[in-house]
Enzyme design. Structure first.
Site, PDB file in Angstrom:
ATOM      1  N   CYS A   1      35.749 -54.112  -4.722  1.00 49.81           N
ATOM      2  CA  CYS A   1      34.556 -53.778  -3.969  1.00 49.81           C
ATOM      3  C   CYS A   1      34.047 -52.371  -4.287  1.00 49.81           C
ATOM      4  CB  CYS A   1      34.869 -53.909  -2.483  1.00 49.81           C
ATOM      5  SG  CYS A   1      33.566 -53.289  -1.475  1.00 49.81           S
TER       6      CYS A   1
ATOM      7  N   CYS B   1      32.797 -50.335  -1.328  1.00 55.98           N
ATOM      8  CA  CYS B   1      33.823 -49.707  -0.471  1.00 55.98           C
ATOM      9  C   CYS B   1      34.462 -48.505  -1.158  1.00 55.98           C
ATOM     10  CB  CYS B   1      34.969 -50.666  -0.182  1.00 55.98           C
ATOM     11  SG  CYS B   1      34.489 -52.304   0.225  1.00 55.98           S
ATOM     12  N   ASP B   2      34.787 -48.661  -2.444  1.00 53.77           N
ATOM     13  CA  ASP B   2      35.695 -47.692  -3.070  1.00 53.77           C
ATOM     14  C   ASP B   2      35.069 -46.848  -4.170  1.00 53.77           C
ATOM     15  OD1 ASP B   2      37.679 -48.669  -1.406  1.00 53.77           O
ATOM     16  OD2 ASP B   2      38.237 -50.234  -2.822  1.00 53.77           O
TER      17      ASP B   2
HETATM   18  C1  LIG Z   1      32.761 -54.661   0.712  1.00 44.81           C
HETATM   19  C2  LIG Z   1      31.661 -55.576   1.056  1.00 44.81           C
HETATM   20  C3  LIG Z   1      30.415 -55.059   1.336  1.00 44.81           C
HETATM   21  C4  LIG Z   1      29.377 -55.900   1.703  1.00 44.81           C
HETATM   22  N1  LIG Z   1      28.172 -55.359   2.001  1.00 44.81           N
HETATM   23  C5  LIG Z   1      27.171 -56.158   2.425  1.00 44.81           C
HETATM   24  C6  LIG Z   1      25.911 -55.615   2.813  1.00 44.81           C
HETATM   25  O1  LIG Z   1      25.680 -54.409   2.745  1.00 44.81           O
HETATM   26  N2  LIG Z   1      24.954 -56.466   3.254  1.00 44.81           N
HETATM   27  C7  LIG Z   1      25.161 -57.815   3.331  1.00 44.81           C
HETATM   28  O2  LIG Z   1      24.265 -58.541   3.764  1.00 44.81           O
HETATM   29  N3  LIG Z   1      26.342 -58.363   2.959  1.00 44.81           N
HETATM   30  C8  LIG Z   1      27.339 -57.564   2.511  1.00 44.81           C
HETATM   31  N4  LIG Z   1      28.541 -58.119   2.125  1.00 44.81           N
HETATM   32  C9  LIG Z   1      28.699 -59.581   2.180  1.00 44.81           C
HETATM   33  C10 LIG Z   1      28.956 -60.023   3.622  1.00 44.81           C
HETATM   34  O3  LIG Z   1      30.022 -59.275   4.146  1.00 44.81           O
HETATM   35  C11 LIG Z   1      29.301 -61.509   3.670  1.00 44.81           C
HETATM   36  O4  LIG Z   1      28.265 -62.243   3.073  1.00 44.81           O
HETATM   37  C12 LIG Z   1      29.478 -61.964   5.112  1.00 44.81           C
HETATM   38  O5  LIG Z   1      30.465 -61.207   5.760  1.00 44.81           O
HETATM   39  C13 LIG Z   1      29.854 -63.439   5.174  1.00 44.81           C
HETATM   40  O6  LIG Z   1      30.011 -63.754   6.507  1.00 44.81           O
HETATM   41  P1  LIG Z   1      30.866 -65.003   6.984  1.00 44.81           P
HETATM   42  O7  LIG Z   1      30.726 -65.006   8.475  1.00 44.81           O
HETATM   43  O8  LIG Z   1      30.477 -66.196   6.244  1.00 44.81           O
HETATM   44  O9  LIG Z   1      32.370 -64.712   6.559  1.00 44.81           O
HETATM   45  P2  LIG Z   1      33.325 -63.434   6.580  1.00 44.81           P
HETATM   46  O10 LIG Z   1      32.609 -62.193   6.947  1.00 44.81           O
HETATM   47  O11 LIG Z   1      34.053 -63.477   5.285  1.00 44.81           O
HETATM   48  O12 LIG Z   1      34.352 -63.783   7.734  1.00 44.81           O
HETATM   49  C14 LIG Z   1      35.319 -64.785   7.564  1.00 44.81           C
HETATM   50  C15 LIG Z   1      36.141 -64.844   8.825  1.00 44.81           C
HETATM   51  O13 LIG Z   1      37.010 -65.962   8.781  1.00 44.81           O
HETATM   52  C16 LIG Z   1      38.236 -65.597   9.362  1.00 44.81           C
HETATM   53  N5  LIG Z   1      39.257 -66.536   8.921  1.00 44.81           N
HETATM   54  C17 LIG Z   1      39.692 -66.825   7.677  1.00 44.81           C
HETATM   55  N6  LIG Z   1      40.670 -67.759   7.699  1.00 44.81           N
HETATM   56  C18 LIG Z   1      40.849 -68.063   9.000  1.00 44.81           C
HETATM   57  C19 LIG Z   1      41.695 -68.960   9.704  1.00 44.81           C
HETATM   58  N7  LIG Z   1      42.591 -69.735   9.046  1.00 44.81           N
HETATM   59  N8  LIG Z   1      41.610 -69.015  11.044  1.00 44.81           N
HETATM   60  C20 LIG Z   1      40.712 -68.259  11.733  1.00 44.81           C
HETATM   61  N9  LIG Z   1      39.873 -67.411  11.118  1.00 44.81           N
HETATM   62  C21 LIG Z   1      39.953 -67.310   9.783  1.00 44.81           C
HETATM   63  C22 LIG Z   1      38.445 -64.151   8.958  1.00 44.81           C
HETATM   64  O14 LIG Z   1      39.326 -63.520   9.846  1.00 44.81           O
HETATM   65  C23 LIG Z   1      37.009 -63.623   9.083  1.00 44.81           C
HETATM   66  O15 LIG Z   1      36.792 -63.202  10.396  1.00 44.81           O
HETATM   67  C24 LIG Z   1      29.592 -57.296   1.761  1.00 44.81           C
HETATM   68  C25 LIG Z   1      30.842 -57.815   1.461  1.00 44.81           C
HETATM   69  C26 LIG Z   1      31.882 -56.967   1.111  1.00 44.81           C
HETATM   70  C27 LIG Z   1      33.243 -57.530   0.795  1.00 44.81           C
END
Ligand SMILES: Cc1cc2nc3c(=O)[nH]c(=O)nc-3n(C[C@H](O)[C@H](O)[C@H](O)COP(=O)(O)OP(=O)(O)OC[C@H]3O[C@@H](n4cnc5c(N)ncnc54)[C@H](O)[C@@H]3O)c2cc1C
Length: 309
Positions: free
Chosen positions: A135, A138-139
């Site tokens: 990432c 982040c880093d």
């Molecule tokens: C470093 C970084 C920076 C980013 N910056 C941006 C940005 O500036 N703007 C932007 O729009 N997007 C950004 N993104 C992308 C964004 O974070 C993702 O698109 C978004 O978080 C996806 O959301 P989600 O809810 O689908 O899943 P996620 O955010 O990936 O959440 C997944 C969840 O599932 C849970 N989980 C997994 N397995 C299990 C299980 N077996 N039981 C229960 N829970 C479980 C985890 O604990 C987590 O809470 C960034 C991503 C990263 C890694």
């Protein structure tokens, strides 16, 4: 069984999960969420989010996720910071197991996201989170005026490399082929940047390090096995993501990579089981698109539940 049958169980607590939680709580469905091993999801790993509408000066990722949780909890979302270990969607109500305990619900919304893929090269484990990262956002700032490499040939690799030029003195993109998946515009932007060098036909064989951290990598030419050493104090792996669907044990239909497929709106191949966010999204992978899909899944679940009665 832990308690009575819930209307909705939400698995995962990223933007998709919390938005699904907010909508289903406001619809008086008394949702239960299992937040998982990374409560708050991927945005807990980033400092600044500048592209989520409503924050004109940007917002810290963790701060935004705490606010999303508070907003959903205010309307009655019940959150357990625990992992779902397995599920049984073969009959209704649907069942999920958490720390050995069984929970039941008429509908389930899966929001478990996708995680970055690592190379698995020799010496990688010891340098993860030290010199080797997945990432740049982040880093990247830790490598001010240092030489870094980016591994990958897609848009993410080009984007990470271009972003890293803000900090690093030199960025070398390593790719195992001379064909790049990156879009033309992203590739050309990286190629034209004076701080970026693109090295095709190279793959990381192993990482080198000393007591201060990463010092470089041994690269191999896949065509003839020829080796060379490159110096770098930081490395960013940008070779893709893997959806977190293993715990579903194939009970909902996925594509070849494991991304969940929608059958009708946000419903999966199983009646009453919905999916939202990065766990289905091979294209956008943004907080706003995940949140939008979380909203859709909650509305779809609510309407589906209504049709059942
Ligand atoms: C470093 C970084 C920076 C980013 N910056 C941006 C940005 O500036 N703007 C932007 O729009 N997007 C950004 N993104 C992308 C964004 O974070 C993702 O698109 C978004 O978080 C996806 O959301 P989600 O809810 O689908 O899943 P996620 O955010 O990936 O959440 C997944 C969840 O599932 C849970 N989980 C997994 N397995 C299990 C299980 N077996 N039981 C229960 N829970 C479980 C985890 O604990 C987590 O809470 C960034 C991503 C990263 C890694």
């Amino acid at each position: 069984m832990a308690e009575g049958v819930r209307n909705v169980i939400i698995i995962g607590s990223g933007p998709a999960g919390y938005t699904a939680g907010l909508y289903s709580a406001r619809a008086l469905l008394e949702p239960l969420m299992f937040a998982g091993y990374m409560s708050g999801g991927q945005l807990m790993l980033t400092s600044d989010v500048e592209n989520f509408p409503g924050y004109p000066t940007g917002v810290g990722g963790p701060e935004m996720m705490v606010q999303m949780r508070e907003q959903a909890e205010r309307f009655g979302l019940e959150v357990h910071d625990k992992n779902v270990e397995r599920v049984d969607f073969s009959s209704r109500p649907h069942k999920v197991w958490v720390e050995g305990e069984e929970f039941q619900a008429d509908s389930v919304i899966i929001c478990t996201g996708a995680e970055a893929i690592w190379l698995g090269a020799e010496g990688e484990e010891a340098q993860k989170g030290r010199g080797i990262s997945t990432c740049a956002t982040c880093d990247g700032a830790f490598f001010r005026d240092e030489e870094v490499i980016v591994v990958g040939g897609g848009d993410s690799a080009m984007e990470e490399a271009t972003f890293l030029t803000r900090f690093a003195s030199k960025v070398t993109i390593i790719h195992r082929r001379d064909v790049f998946r990156a879009s033309k515009v992203m590739y050309e932007r990286a190629e034209a940047h004076p701080k970026i060098e693109i090295r095709p036909f190279r793959q990381v064989k192993s990482w080198t390090s000393d007591e201060n951290g990463l010092t470089g990598a041994i690269l191999e030419d896949p065509r003839d096995g020829g080796k060379e050493e490159i110096s770098c104090t930081g490395a960013f792996i940008a070779i893709g993501h893997k959806p977190i669907t293993q715990y579903l044990e194939g009970q909902v239909e996925t594509d070849d990579e494991g991304y969940i497929l929608h059958k009708a709106d946000t419903m999966t191949s199983v009646e009453g089981v919905f999916a939202a966010g990065d766990v289905v999204d091979t294209r956008y992978r943004q907080a706003i698109t995940a949140a939008g899909m979380g909203c859709q899944a909650a509305i779809d679940a609510e309407r589906w539940l209504e049709d059942q009665h």
